[in-house]
Write a protein that holds these residues in place. Structure first.
Motif, PDB file in Angstrom:
ATOM      1  N   LEU A 108      -3.122 -56.144   5.997  1.00 43.40           N
ATOM      2  CA  LEU A 108      -2.042 -55.818   7.581  1.00 43.40           C
ATOM      3  C   LEU A 108      -0.586 -56.313   7.423  1.00 43.40           C
ATOM      4  O   LEU A 108       0.115 -56.013   7.733  1.00 43.40           O
ATOM      5  N   VAL A 109      -0.641 -56.510   6.391  1.00 46.19           N
ATOM      6  CA  VAL A 109       1.219 -56.470   5.389  1.00 46.19           C
ATOM      7  C   VAL A 109       1.602 -55.472   5.597  1.00 46.19           C
ATOM      8  O   VAL A 109       2.803 -54.580   6.066  1.00 46.19           O
ATOM      9  N   ALA A 110       0.709 -54.413   4.435  1.00 46.79           N
ATOM     10  CA  ALA A 110       1.697 -53.371   4.761  1.00 46.79           C
ATOM     11  C   ALA A 110       1.387 -52.033   6.003  1.00 46.79           C
ATOM     12  O   ALA A 110       2.067 -51.614   6.220  1.00 46.79           O
ATOM     13  N   ALA A 111      -0.106 -52.670   7.243  1.00 46.51           N
ATOM     14  CA  ALA A 111      -0.080 -52.184   8.549  1.00 46.51           C
ATOM     15  C   ALA A 111       1.408 -52.932   8.961  1.00 46.51           C
ATOM     16  O   ALA A 111       2.229 -52.037   9.890  1.00 46.51           O
ATOM     17  N   ALA A 112       1.625 -53.603   8.918  1.00 43.79           N
ATOM     18  CA  ALA A 112       2.426 -54.514   9.966  1.00 43.79           C
ATOM     19  C   ALA A 112       3.900 -53.308   9.540  1.00 43.79           C
ATOM     20  O   ALA A 112       4.976 -52.853  10.048  1.00 43.79           O
TER      21      ALA A 112
ATOM     22  N   MET B  33       9.089 -49.907  -3.403  1.00 38.18           N
ATOM     23  CA  MET B  33       7.688 -50.642  -4.157  1.00 38.18           C
ATOM     24  C   MET B  33       7.287 -49.758  -5.146  1.00 38.18           C
ATOM     25  O   MET B  33       7.380 -49.034  -4.175  1.00 38.18           O
ATOM     26  N   THR B  34       7.491 -49.968  -6.794  1.00 34.96           N
ATOM     27  CA  THR B  34       7.169 -49.249  -7.628  1.00 34.96           C
ATOM     28  C   THR B  34       5.993 -49.823  -8.312  1.00 34.96           C
ATOM     29  O   THR B  34       6.164 -51.378  -7.985  1.00 34.96           O
ATOM     30  N   ARG B  35       5.051 -49.136  -9.073  1.00 36.97           N
ATOM     31  CA  ARG B  35       4.255 -49.597 -10.410  1.00 36.97           C
ATOM     32  C   ARG B  35       4.257 -48.754 -11.360  1.00 36.97           C
ATOM     33  O   ARG B  35       4.458 -47.512 -11.472  1.00 36.97           O
ATOM     34  N   GLY B  36       4.266 -49.228 -12.246  1.00 38.29           N
ATOM     35  CA  GLY B  36       3.899 -48.505 -13.734  1.00 38.29           C
ATOM     36  C   GLY B  36       3.960 -49.321 -14.876  1.00 38.29           C
ATOM     37  O   GLY B  36       3.610 -50.602 -15.096  1.00 38.29           O
ATOM     38  N   ASP B  37       5.001 -49.165 -15.043  1.00 38.36           N
ATOM     39  CA  ASP B  37       5.719 -49.270 -16.265  1.00 38.36           C
ATOM     40  C   ASP B  37       5.640 -51.184 -16.287  1.00 38.36           C
ATOM     41  O   ASP B  37       5.916 -51.594 -15.582  1.00 38.36           O
TER      42      ASP B  37
ATOM     43  N   GLU C 299      -5.038 -49.606  -3.611  1.00 37.54           N
ATOM     44  CA  GLU C 299      -3.878 -48.762  -3.651  1.00 37.54           C
ATOM     45  C   GLU C 299      -3.321 -47.972  -2.570  1.00 37.54           C
ATOM     46  O   GLU C 299      -2.044 -47.820  -2.357  1.00 37.54           O
ATOM     47  N   SER C 300      -4.208 -47.661  -1.740  1.00 34.36           N
ATOM     48  CA  SER C 300      -3.958 -46.972  -0.199  1.00 34.36           C
ATOM     49  C   SER C 300      -2.794 -48.432  -0.173  1.00 34.36           C
ATOM     50  O   SER C 300      -1.757 -47.087   0.697  1.00 34.36           O
ATOM     51  N   ALA C 301      -2.716 -49.233   0.661  1.00 31.95           N
ATOM     52  CA  ALA C 301      -1.913 -50.304   0.888  1.00 31.95           C
ATOM     53  C   ALA C 301      -0.549 -50.162   0.299  1.00 31.95           C
ATOM     54  O   ALA C 301       0.147 -50.392   1.021  1.00 31.95           O
ATOM     55  N   TRP C 302      -0.850 -50.270  -1.165  1.00 35.20           N
ATOM     56  CA  TRP C 302       0.167 -50.093  -2.033  1.00 35.20           C
ATOM     57  C   TRP C 302       0.993 -49.292  -1.485  1.00 35.20           C
ATOM     58  O   TRP C 302       2.338 -48.989  -1.228  1.00 35.20           O
ATOM     59  N   ASP C 303       0.400 -48.139  -1.320  1.00 38.19           N
ATOM     60  CA  ASP C 303       1.066 -46.816  -1.374  1.00 38.19           C
ATOM     61  C   ASP C 303       1.894 -46.935   0.276  1.00 38.19           C
ATOM     62  O   ASP C 303       3.194 -46.327   0.330  1.00 38.19           O
TER      63      ASP C 303
END
Length: 583
Positions: free
Chosen positions: A126-130, A1-5, A70-74
């Motif tokens: 919630l998705v990230a926490a699950a 699960m990456t973000r960037g270019d 951003e923190s949920a994404w991380d």
């Protein structure tokens, strides 16, 4: 699960192997083929999730306590590094797909309803926490409280015990377990887990969730949980097991397909009266009201899983160049559909035809007539749509292959052994439904109506009738009482007796006195000239070509003549006159 270019690692271009398309056309799809479709859905879901996260960054000022996307994404990225298969399972959970579809519309400024943006964006936490909980990560994150609960998709729900309404809580996973902090008070509330189920028969296994908790389980705006009682849960599990036993014994290819594709069943209430439903955003999910038998349950599973296949297919190939305008008749629905909708129904109901073609020879004697009806009724409907789509300019080459394959499958299920009275009842029911649909949704050409009005008044012969192409969707729905009675009489005599016949026109029709029925339907039209059920009944009683094919024209001419002369013509005489031009 990456973000960037613009070309992040892991982004893959999917192509549909020809063997998978051929399997889809032929009917049941192998586990390998379902995996191809599922992989395409997973890539699409990740792409949409990334788009959501990027667009959400532009609405930080509207996100309240959930501005730290951003923190949920991380946290989600960390879970993927630890347990990629868990993250895939969470992201592919059907209700996550429903949420993502809605949340993406929210951040793009195309919200479907009044659900607050901050609440919908917060579900990403919630998705990230699950995913983090299932991956065994330690974390702390702010999560939304939706309808008094914190719902971790695919995991379960925490009930918030407070009389004061709250919109968010702090969820922590520590070495000592999960805790929630609400209004400054930290507790370790019990988790109500999702209801997982495993059905096994003849070496075939299907694993699914009976989801009665997730706010997005009905494919709509967030709803409160609707937990099943222990007795209700046991009944759903029992019917699933019995349906699975039936499918593995009589329809093993369907069972294999469901084993690879089915992820969740959403129990709906009896009052909702939904035979089965699905969503383009919820791959592998089927919602349904309680079933009376394993046979009904099995039919619902076989039918509805086809929509997941078609949805996944349409994300990979183009079957039609459709403008999404609802203008076509679908015999299984009361409202017009676009070409894509016809393709969906055509394919799903073809599997139902095949199901009943085999099953009618296996059911108890008391259900034989119903099984024959189900088979022949759906076959007539699918055949009608095959004719509609044959040569349709909207279809691509693949679309034409798709429709042709359904035609071949229908030909392999001939209408042999269907009792004559069942066939007659089906013909009446289909004609009644089509007539009511046209009366509600089709608007005849005004010039044609004017010319016919003049010809009637001047006692000339009618000009040749032309089909009207203008379809104006009406909110009216519902089947005719006569059609309900016709079906009950042939498949469920006890119910027919209980329903009773209170209308003179319907009573005459069912007794076979068509002259009396036509007279009574005409009387109804004299009182209520726009009564579509009376027009439909009159068409059947008179067996009028004009009334069967173009009832909206007959009605419009009668209305126009009445407006011009002050007197409405007898509808039977008008229909007989128009029959001269309806050949």
């Amino acid at each position: 699960m990456t973000r960037g270019d613009a070309n992040p690692a892991g982004v893959t271009t999917h192509h549909l192997p020809r063997f998978v398309f051929d399997q889809i056309c032929d009917g049941s799809v192998s586990r390998e083929g379902i995996t191809v479709l599922r992989n395409g859905q997973y890539s699409l879901r990740k792409l949409r999730l990334r788009t959501f996260a990027e667009e959400a960054a532009a609405t930080v000022d509207q996100q309240g306590p959930f501005a730290e996307v951003e923190s949920a994404w991380d946290l989600l990225a960390e879970a993927e590094r630890t347990s990629p298969e868990v993250v895939e399972d969470v992201l592919m959970y059907p209700m996550v797909g429903v949420w993502l579809s809605r949340a993406l519309r929210q951040v793009l400024g195309m919200a479907l309803d009044t659900t607050p943006l901050w609440s919908e964006v917060g579900v990403f936490h919630l998705v990230a926490a699950a995913a983090a909980v299932r991956s065994g990560l330690l974390f702390e994150i702010v999560v939304p409280v939706v309808h008094g609960a914190v719902m971790l998709p695919s995991v379960g729900a925490f009930r918030i015990a407070t009389s004061f309404p709250v919109g968010h809580a702090i969820l922590r996973n520590t070495r000592h377990g999960l805790t929630l902090t609400v209004l400054g008070r930290t507790t370790s509330p019990p988790l109500e887990p999702v209801k997982r189920h495993r059905a096994a028969a003849r070496g075939r296994i299907v694993e699914l969730v009976f989801d009665d908790l997730d706010p997005y389980r009905e494919f709509t705006a967030p709803l409160p949980a609707g937990p099943l009682s222990d007795q209700e849960s046991a009944e759903w599990r029992k019917l699933m097991d019995e349906a699975w036993d039936l499918l593995t014994a009589c329809h093993p290819e369907c069972a294999d397909e469901l084993s690879a594709c089915l992820a969740a069943v959403v129990p709906l209430s009896v009052e909702q009266q939904v035979f089965a439903a699905s969503s383009t955003a919820a791959f592998g999910c089927i919602a349904m009201s309680p079933k009376r038998s394993a046979l009904e349950f099995a039919e619902a599973l076989v039918h509805e899983i086809q929509h997941s296949k078609v949805n996944a297919l349409l994300d990979l190939v183009v079957l039609c160049e459709d403008d999404d305008v609802c203008r076509f008749y679908a015999p299984w629905l009361d409202h017009p559909r676009p070409v894509t909708g016809l393709l969906h129904g055509l394919y799903a109901f073809c599997s139902v035809v095949e199901f009943w073609y085999l099953q009618r020879d296996l059911v108890p004697a008391s259900l034989v007539r119903r099984a024959h009806f189900n088979f022949a009724y759906r076959r007539h409907q699918v055949a009608q749509v095959v004719r509609t789509l044959s040569g349709a300019p909207e279809l691509t080459d693949l679309g034409r292959t798709f429709v042709a394959a359904v035609s071949v499958r229908l030909a392999a299920c001939p209408l042999l052994g269907v009792p004559g009275e069942v066939t007659e009842a089906i013909e009446w029911i289909i004609a009644a439904h089509r007539g009511v649909w046209r009366l509600r949704h089709v608007r005849p050409d005004e010039d044609v109506v004017a010319a016919l009005t003049d010809a009637w008044i001047e006692k000339r012969g009618p000009s040749r009738l032309c089909r009207a192409d203008l379809v104006a969707t009406s909110p009216e729905t519902g089947r005719t009482t006569l059609a309900t009675l016709i079906k009950a009489r042939v498949v469920d005599p006890e119910r027919f007796a209980a329903l009773g016949v209170v209308d003179d026109a319907e009573a005459a029709f069912l007794s076979g006195d068509m002259d009396r029925a036509a007279e009574c339907f005409t009387t109804r039209l004299d009182v209520a000239p726009e009564d579509v059920t009376a027009w439909s009944g009159l068409a059947l009683a008179l067996d009028s070509t004009a009334l069967r094919r173009l009832p909206e024209v007959v009605r419009a001419v009668r209305r126009s003549v009445a407006a011009s002369t002050g007197r409405a013509p007898d509808p039977g005489q008008l229909a007989a006159w128009l029959d001269q031009a309806a050949g």
